[in-house]
Design a protein around this motif. Structure first.
Motif, PDB file in Angstrom:
ATOM      1  N   SER A  35     -16.177   1.287  -7.688  1.00 37.91           N
ATOM      2  CA  SER A  35     -15.102   1.491  -8.831  1.00 37.91           C
ATOM      3  C   SER A  35     -15.208   0.455  -9.812  1.00 37.91           C
ATOM      4  N   ARG A  36     -14.947   0.840 -11.198  1.00 37.60           N
ATOM      5  CA  ARG A  36     -15.365   0.001 -12.059  1.00 37.60           C
ATOM      6  C   ARG A  36     -13.867  -0.627 -13.011  1.00 37.60           C
ATOM      7  N   SER A  37     -12.865  -0.042 -12.528  1.00 36.79           N
ATOM      8  CA  SER A  37     -11.460  -0.728 -13.038  1.00 36.79           C
ATOM      9  C   SER A  37     -10.497  -0.621 -11.962  1.00 36.79           C
ATOM     10  N   LYS A  38      -9.359  -1.243 -12.124  1.00 35.44           N
ATOM     11  CA  LYS A  38      -8.314  -1.358 -11.367  1.00 35.44           C
ATOM     12  C   LYS A  38      -7.558  -0.138 -11.001  1.00 35.44           C
ATOM     13  N   ALA A  39      -7.634   0.756 -12.172  1.00 31.31           N
ATOM     14  CA  ALA A  39      -7.020   2.007 -12.304  1.00 31.31           C
ATOM     15  C   ALA A  39      -7.657   2.902 -11.506  1.00 31.31           C
ATOM     16  N   VAL A  45      -7.114   4.630  -3.639  1.00 35.50           N
ATOM     17  CA  VAL A  45      -6.451   4.303  -2.682  1.00 35.50           C
ATOM     18  C   VAL A  45      -5.047   5.285  -2.324  1.00 35.50           C
ATOM     19  N   LEU A  46      -4.732   5.526  -3.536  1.00 29.37           N
ATOM     20  CA  LEU A  46      -3.282   6.573  -3.589  1.00 29.37           C
ATOM     21  C   LEU A  46      -3.758   8.102  -3.211  1.00 29.37           C
ATOM     22  N   LEU A  79      -6.011  -4.142   0.259  1.00 29.58           N
ATOM     23  CA  LEU A  79      -6.062  -3.967  -1.274  1.00 29.58           C
ATOM     24  C   LEU A  79      -4.782  -4.098  -2.063  1.00 29.58           C
ATOM     25  N   GLY A  80      -3.697  -4.418  -1.220  1.00 26.84           N
ATOM     26  CA  GLY A  80      -2.357  -4.716  -2.029  1.00 26.84           C
ATOM     27  C   GLY A  80      -1.293  -3.292  -2.054  1.00 26.84           C
ATOM     28  N   HIS A  81      -1.796  -2.208  -1.296  1.00 30.73           N
ATOM     29  CA  HIS A  81      -0.989  -1.358  -1.410  1.00 30.73           C
ATOM     30  C   HIS A  81      -0.163  -1.182  -0.101  1.00 30.73           C
TER      31      HIS A  81
END
Length: 945
Positions: A35-39, A45-46, A79-81
């Protein structure tokens, strides 16, 4: 070959989605990694969370699939979720009988939950069952969960099982049990206070890993109560000696260093135990010297051990030979190209400079190079070193460099620290009053409002009180120089508010004192300040008060007062101000201008800022008024103590009917104070006290009374003479033969002598230069700077610290205490430090191999039915080593407890060396550590007189 085949098969499975994980999981990991961005990562992940929620709700999920889902939940949490929807499934997996699934469940639970989570209660019963398992891997997994999840309320539920595991057959279980008890002690010391002796026992464990784990709780216990563990000094020294002699298995080596982390922990413990204790320090001389010779300075772990040795030497009472070795190690650090090693060298130099002030002179050019280094962290550490070595001969150079650095940085926190240090050094070592005023002006000008307000008050009090002597001319010169400097600075734009307050106060008190400046000129300057800083009410208040003093002094002297138009307009403006403080000051100034000279002189007498104000705390001036009111029928005052004690009843004086009191009336008496509980008898285990800082550098000797030994009689004492050596070839040593051995000769044939600290040094040895410049030619500018910083060490120093006395003038004849120096004794023959085969000495403690007793204690604890097993056979190089049988544990512990009393009650005779007077005074100033905020300004009479 078989292992290679297994690895090949596993790699092949991994390339095809093996290792027990599905292709979906591997695709998930790959997609997140690409993945190239946090979005984009959050979107992946969602989506995975939605998939797992559906799959976890399916009935009859296979265990293998559930294990993968739990691992994917761990990945989501990493990953913080939020993956809390799957926590209960991880808790259920801890109940599984399959070892792999159980360990996976415990791992997930320790990562998901904390000790206060609501689900903790569901796994306590599982942990209790697993702690009694026959499979030691299950026990280890449960102990890992205990160290992470058990809180103070659930400690009693698992404590008995953990204590039983201290005697488990597997060393991994014993090690984790020690870690669990350490965790319990940190969470609730009272719950394990009766189990402290287990830490002493496990110090004798046959496995080095268990012994190393025991050092961590012992370090915490020793930090809380040093005196109770003085008897373990020889044990720790013996362990460290055998570690350095490579008596441990090769598996404990790290970068060819034998058990370096155990060495570091032992050095920290010995620094605590030997702080200020001469006899304990002498036990460490030999092993510390051995460490300096054997440590490999080409590796990071070797440098870490050397650095820890330097920190240990700074805490104990070192010998000159150890100081020389430490200086040599510091020299290597400073000559390194690594900034980390230079930082360690500067830090070590700052620690040793209090013991030996002249050690910094050997590294002059190195310190200058670090001061000019572009690395900001290294530069700050160098400034800390210069702060510690400041004296009257180099204070000007050091403070100027610190102010230049303070101007160049934007970090307000560190700028505040630099400013406070500049003020402290200026107050202690100021060579003249003009220089002091200039430095204070620079600090206030560039540090702004970051300077503590107490510094401003101290400066004003210093200018008001003068030098504390009857030299009025010197005091007037100081005030005149302050007025002249402030009149030059006051026209500069954007001065700090705190600095303007000082300027206004000084101009109001002494602006016209010597007659050089007229009242009109000073009042005009003050009006300009009030007009330029109209938004700052505090500055305007100081300016109006200064104007009031100026006009009051003029009226009292009989001169005609001409109020400037700008001053009159300022007064009229403040009369209508919204600030009540400014309005009151303006009314007072207007009223003062209408009074005669006699009234003004009594209201604002000249130079009355130093007069003490007498406060009548009893308000005796109201006695006549009170007596008159009582005679008129007023009720006498009842004190709060009398009201709470019930001596008088509170009565409603507004009520006319005093006899009509209902049962529901309010009572105003205070509640009865609770009776103090009878203090319980102190336990013989832990006494919780505030934890001291490990690397504090006290040098007062710690006395060990006989009552301490009697209190410790119930605990296990370690006497290690006559016990087989640990982790090496079995051997026995006699303390009598060691004590009767004669001192060996030096290897080169020259005679050696003791330096009084138990270390042999050559009579012809000379201190060597510890720093050599890498450049063939030394910069002349660096030479001049080094001469300014270090050149004044041989001359007589004028750095006598001034005593603080609040707001009063100090006494004139304050005597300085003698500098605490390294004690010396008369030379006596001692063994050569280089001979480590047979320890020699004059006492049984020094001649005993401390780890010999560990073998006997461990063997006796294993006598369940038959004879004891030789646990050293695992590490011994001699296969035919005999097996030693011992007596029972109780008889051995009783004998050790009786024989270990009074080991460290040795007399300490100290005698200070004939050091230079300048170094002694400067070191004394640095040791006293007077707080700059509490410094009395009158202390400058010795410096500025």
């Amino acid at each position: 070959m078989e292992q290679l085949k297994t690895i090949g098969r596993e790699l092949a499975m991994g390339s095809q989605g093996g290792f027990g994980q599905s292709k979906e999981f591997l695709d998930l990991v790959k997609s997140i990694g690409e993945s190239r961005s946090k979005a984009e990562e959050d979107r992946i992940v969602l989506s995975e969370i939605d998939i797992l929620k559906r799959k976890l709700l399916e009935p009859d999920v296979p265990k293998r699939k559930m294990k993968e889902y739990i691992i994917r939940l761990v990945y989501i949490e990493m990953l913080g979720h939020d993956a809390s929807f799957g926590y209960i499934h991880a808790v259920k997996m801890t109940h599984d009988d399959n070892l792999l699934l159980k360990r996976t469940g415990y791992l997930a639970v320790t990562l998901f939950l904390d000790e206060d989570h609501d689900l903790i209660i569901l796994i306590v019963n599982t942990i209790q069952k697993d702690l009694r398992s026959d499979n030691y891997l299950v026990v280890c997994a449960a102990l890992n969960a205990v160290c992470r999840l058990i809180n103070e309320e659930t400690i009693p539920a698992v404590l008995p099982q953990v204590v039983d595991l201290l005697n488990h057959g597997k060393e991994a279980v014993r090690k984790k049990a020690i870690m669990a008890l350490h965790r319990f002690h940190r969470k609730s010391p009272s719950s394990v206070s009766h189990l402290v002796s287990n830490f002493r026992r496990k110090l004798c464990d046959s496995d080095p890993g268990v012994m190393g784990a025991t050092l961590c709780p012992l370090f915490d216990l020793i930090s809380e109560d040093v005196a109770s563990y003085k008897d373990l000094v020889s044990s720790f020294v013996g362990i460290l000696k055998q570690v350095t002699e490579r008596k441990l298995p090769k598996s404990y080596d790290y970068h060819q260093m034998p058990a370096p982390f155990i060495q570091i922990k032992l050095l920290k413990i010995m620094a605590l135990l030997s702080s200020g204790d001469k006899s304990a320090s002498e036990m460490m001389y030999m092993v510390l010297g051995d460490l300096f010779r054997k440590c490999d300075s080409s590796t990071n772990i070797g440098n870490a051990i050397l650095y820890e040795c330097i920190r240990c030497i700074s805490c104990i009472i070192p010998s000159p030979k150890l100081l020389e070795d430490a200086a040599e190690a510091i020299s290597k650090f400073l000559k390194s190209d690594s900034h980390n090693l230079k930082y360690m060298g500067i830090d070590g130099l700052g620690r040793l400079i209090k013991i030996s002030p002249d050690i910094a002179e050997q590294h002059q050019l190195a310190v200058i190079d670090c001061l000019e280094d572009p690395d900001d962290t290294l530069k700050r550490k160098t400034f800390e070193l210069l702060y510690k070595m400041t004296k009257s001969s180099n204070v000007e150079v050091i403070v100027d460099r610190m102010i230049d650095y303070m101007i160049s940085i934007n970090d307000n926190h560190y700028k505040t620290e630099i400013a406070s240090r500049c003020v402290e050094l200026a107050e202690q070592f100021a060579p003249s009053n003009q220089w002091f005023i200039q430095i204070m002006n620079k600090v206030f000008e560039h540090a702004g409002d970051l300077v503590n307000i107490k510094v401003a008050h101290n400066l004003m009090r210093l200018i008001a009180e003068g030098f504390g002597e009857d030299d009025d001319d010197a005091d007037n010169k100081l005030r005149l120089s302050a007025v002249e400097s402030y009149l030059q600075i006051i026209s500069e734009p954007k001065l700090p508010s705190l600095f303007l307050q000082v300027i206004s106060w000084v101009l109001g008190e002494y602006g016209t004192a010597d007659g050089k400046y007229s009242a009109s000129y000073i009042s005009g300057k003050l009006c300009d300040v009030a007009d330029a800083y109209s938004s700052d009410e505090t500055v305007k208040g100081y300016a109006v008060s200064a104007l009031m003093k100026i006009y009051a002094f003029e009226i009292a002297s009989g001169r005609k007062v001409d109020v400037l138009p700008e001053c009159q307009s300022l007064i009229e403006e403040l009369l209508a101000s919204h600030s009540t403080d400014l309005q009151q000051r303006a009314y007072e100034l207007q009223a003062l201008l209408a009074l005669d000279a006699r009234a003004v002189e009594s209201i604002l007498p000249l130079d009355a800022s130093c007069e003490d104000i007498e406060v009548d705390k009893d308000l005796s001036f109201l006695n006549g008024y009170i007596q008159q009111a009582i005679e008129s029928g007023a009720q006498p005052y009842v004190s709060e103590r009398e009201r709470s004690g019930g001596m008088f009843e509170t009565t409603d004086y507004h009520s006319q009917d005093h006899h009509e009191v209902t049962s529901h009336a309010l009572r105003f008496e205070a509640y009865e104070l609770p009776k103090p509980s009878v203090p319980s008898q102190p336990s013989a285990a832990l006494v919780p006290v505030p934890e001291p800082s490990y690397y504090s550098e006290p040098h007062q000797p710690i006395s060990t009374s006989s009552s301490v030994s009697e209190r410790e009689s119930s605990e296990i004492k370690l006497r290690l003479d006559g016990v087989k050596q640990k982790w090496g070839r079995p051997s026995y040593q006699s303390s009598t033969s060691a004590s009767s051995s004669t001192p060996p000769q030096a290897a080169n044939g020259t005679s050696t002598h003791s330096d009084g600290g138990g270390v042999v040094s050559s009579s012809s040895s000379k201190p060597r230069s510890s720093y050599e410049s890498k450049k063939p030619e030394i910069d002349p500018e660096k030479q001049r700077l080094a001469a300014s910083l270090f050149g004044g060490s041989s001359s007589s120093s004028r750095s006598d610290r001034k005593s603080s006395s609040g707001g009063h003038k100090p006494a004139k004849g304050t005597a300085n205490k003698p500098l605490a120096t390294v004690p010396k004794e008369s030379p006596i023959p001692v063994p050569d430090l280089l001979d480590f085969d047979e320890p020699t000495g004059t006492s049984d403690v020094a001649a005993t191999d401390p780890f010999k007793e560990l073998e006997g204690l461990m063997e006796s604890s294993r006598q369940d039915g038959g004879g004891s097993t030789d646990v050293m056979g695992l590490y011994s190089t001699d296969a035919s080593a005999p097996v030693k049988t011992t007596t029972s544990v109780d008889s051995l512990l009783s004998e050790l407890s009786d024989s270990s009393r009074g080991t460290y009650h040795q007399s300490q005779t100290t005698k200070g060396p004939n050091s230079k007077e300048a170094l002694e005074k400067d070191a004394l100033v640095r040791q006293m550590g007077v707080n700059p905020t509490s410094q009395n300004p009158t202390l400058f009479k010795d410096l500025l007189g």
